[in-house]
Scaffold this active site. Sequence first.
Site, PDB file in Angstrom:
ATOM      1  N   PRO A   9     -37.134 -38.747 -38.708  1.00  0.00           N
ATOM      2  CG  PRO A   9     -37.430 -41.009 -39.119  1.00  0.00           C
ATOM      3  CD  PRO A   9     -36.361 -39.973 -38.935  1.00  0.00           C
ATOM      4  CG  ASN A  10     -42.752 -40.036 -38.079  1.00  0.00           C
ATOM      5  OD1 ASN A  10     -43.557 -39.646 -38.912  1.00  0.00           O
ATOM      6  ND2 ASN A  10     -42.209 -41.236 -38.108  1.00  0.00           N
ATOM      7  NE  ARG A  17     -43.752 -39.587 -33.478  1.00  0.00           N
ATOM      8  CZ  ARG A  17     -42.488 -39.936 -33.449  1.00  0.00           C
ATOM      9  NH1 ARG A  17     -41.560 -39.016 -33.338  1.00  0.00           N
ATOM     10  NH2 ARG A  17     -42.154 -41.197 -33.543  1.00  0.00           N
ATOM     11  CE1 TYR A  22     -41.205 -39.907 -29.065  1.00  0.00           C
ATOM     12  CE2 TYR A  22     -43.383 -40.298 -30.013  1.00  0.00           C
ATOM     13  CZ  TYR A  22     -42.088 -40.717 -29.763  1.00  0.00           C
ATOM     14  OH  TYR A  22     -41.658 -41.950 -30.208  1.00  0.00           O
ATOM     15  CG  ASN A  73     -34.514 -37.835 -31.618  1.00  0.00           C
ATOM     16  OD1 ASN A  73     -34.529 -39.004 -32.021  1.00  0.00           O
ATOM     17  ND2 ASN A  73     -35.472 -37.341 -30.852  1.00  0.00           N
ATOM     18  CB  ALA A  76     -38.289 -44.956 -36.513  1.00  0.00           C
ATOM     19  CG  HIS A  79     -34.868 -48.001 -32.756  1.00  0.00           C
ATOM     20  ND1 HIS A  79     -34.169 -47.748 -31.597  1.00  0.00           N
ATOM     21  CD2 HIS A  79     -35.934 -47.147 -32.740  1.00  0.00           C
ATOM     22  CE1 HIS A  79     -34.798 -46.803 -30.901  1.00  0.00           C
ATOM     23  NE2 HIS A  79     -35.860 -46.423 -31.579  1.00  0.00           N
ATOM     24  CG  ASP A  86     -21.542 -47.633 -41.947  1.00  0.00           C
ATOM     25  OD1 ASP A  86     -21.091 -48.044 -40.867  1.00  0.00           O
ATOM     26  OD2 ASP A  86     -21.884 -48.403 -42.873  1.00  0.00           O
ATOM     27  CD  GLU A  97     -28.639 -42.659 -29.195  1.00  0.00           C
ATOM     28  OE1 GLU A  97     -27.701 -43.062 -28.452  1.00  0.00           O
ATOM     29  OE2 GLU A  97     -29.449 -43.417 -29.738  1.00  0.00           O
ATOM     30  CG  HIS A  99     -33.580 -41.511 -28.258  1.00  0.00           C
ATOM     31  ND1 HIS A  99     -33.924 -41.578 -29.597  1.00  0.00           N
ATOM     32  CD2 HIS A  99     -32.368 -42.084 -28.150  1.00  0.00           C
ATOM     33  CE1 HIS A  99     -32.953 -42.189 -30.238  1.00  0.00           C
ATOM     34  NE2 HIS A  99     -32.000 -42.495 -29.398  1.00  0.00           N
ATOM     35  CB  ILE A 100     -38.443 -36.766 -26.909  1.00  0.00           C
ATOM     36  CG1 ILE A 100     -37.802 -35.691 -27.801  1.00  0.00           C
ATOM     37  CG2 ILE A 100     -39.558 -36.178 -26.049  1.00  0.00           C
ATOM     38  CD1 ILE A 100     -38.688 -35.196 -28.926  1.00  0.00           C
ATOM     39  CB  SER A 101     -39.880 -41.460 -25.453  1.00  0.00           C
ATOM     40  OG  SER A 101     -39.200 -42.198 -26.452  1.00  0.00           O
ATOM     41  NE  ARG A 106     -41.760 -45.561 -26.690  1.00  0.00           N
ATOM     42  CZ  ARG A 106     -41.886 -44.779 -27.764  1.00  0.00           C
ATOM     43  NH1 ARG A 106     -41.011 -43.806 -27.979  1.00  0.00           N
ATOM     44  NH2 ARG A 106     -42.897 -44.958 -28.613  1.00  0.00           N
ATOM     45  NE  ARG A 110     -40.712 -47.425 -29.724  1.00  0.00           N
ATOM     46  CZ  ARG A 110     -41.166 -46.804 -30.836  1.00  0.00           C
ATOM     47  NH1 ARG A 110     -40.354 -46.063 -31.558  1.00  0.00           N
ATOM     48  NH2 ARG A 110     -42.428 -46.922 -31.194  1.00  0.00           N
TER      49      ARG A 110
HETATM   50  C1  DQA Z   1     -37.510 -41.152 -30.449  1.00  0.00           C
HETATM   51  C2  DQA Z   1     -37.691 -42.622 -30.048  1.00  0.00           C
HETATM   52  C3  DQA Z   1     -37.774 -43.510 -31.273  1.00  0.00           C
HETATM   53  O1  DQA Z   1     -37.925 -44.870 -30.885  1.00  0.00           O
HETATM   54  C4  DQA Z   1     -38.960 -43.120 -32.120  1.00  0.00           C
HETATM   55  O2  DQA Z   1     -39.014 -43.903 -33.277  1.00  0.00           O
HETATM   56  C5  DQA Z   1     -38.955 -41.666 -32.446  1.00  0.00           C
HETATM   57  C6  DQA Z   1     -38.599 -40.710 -31.406  1.00  0.00           C
HETATM   58  C7  DQA Z   1     -37.542 -40.221 -29.222  1.00  0.00           C
HETATM   59  O3  DQA Z   1     -37.162 -39.063 -29.394  1.00  0.00           O
HETATM   60  O4  DQA Z   1     -37.972 -40.619 -28.141  1.00  0.00           O
HETATM   61  O5  DQA Z   1     -39.331 -41.263 -33.527  1.00  0.00           O
HETATM   62  O6  DQA Z   1     -36.243 -41.006 -31.060  1.00  0.00           O
END
Ligand code: DQA
Length: 146
Positions: A9-10, A17, A22, A73, A76, A79, A86, A97, A99-101, A106, A110
């Site tokens: 998502p997002n 965003r 990001y 990735n 959210a 978490h 599963d 896995e 994560h950009i950030s 954080r 998270r």
């Molecule tokens: C994220 C980190 C997550 O905590 C956040 O909810 C995201 C992006 C990242 O790529 O840093 O949507 O997965």
Amino acid sequence: MKVLVINGPNLNMLGIREPGVYGNGSYNDLVALIRRTAEEEGVETDFFQSNHEGALVDAIQQAYGVYDGLILNPGAYTHTSIAILDALKAVSLPAVEVHISDVSKREPFRQISYAGMACVKTYMGLGFDGYLHALRFLKQYLTERP
Ligand code: DQA
């Protein structure tokens, strides 16, 4: 070697965003970057993005028997989603896995990654480059696997 890159998502809002967190690149920029590197590495890639937890679970399930590995990735849902954890365990495909950030620096909410519990490796805080590291790692992992 076929790899599915799944974004949650997002992540379709990249570039709009929170650019301070990001970056300025869009989702399409990210896909183009990964595709370019994958071509250089001789890895076939497909891409899936959804804002819906169930759709992500479906994509992971449908990867079974089709892809050799996953780059994921979950946004959210990282978490919160035991369903994604599963699904990863169910298909038992090597997953990396990303994560950009740097989520480790954080908010407290998270600090847990359910998906990460079923992943062979995690990259965080490297911006879009994290996906490229993940791709190279997965290629090596799949090549060396007995
Ligand atoms: C994220 C980190 C997550 O905590 C956040 O909810 C995201 C992006 C990242 O790529 O840093 O949507 O997965």
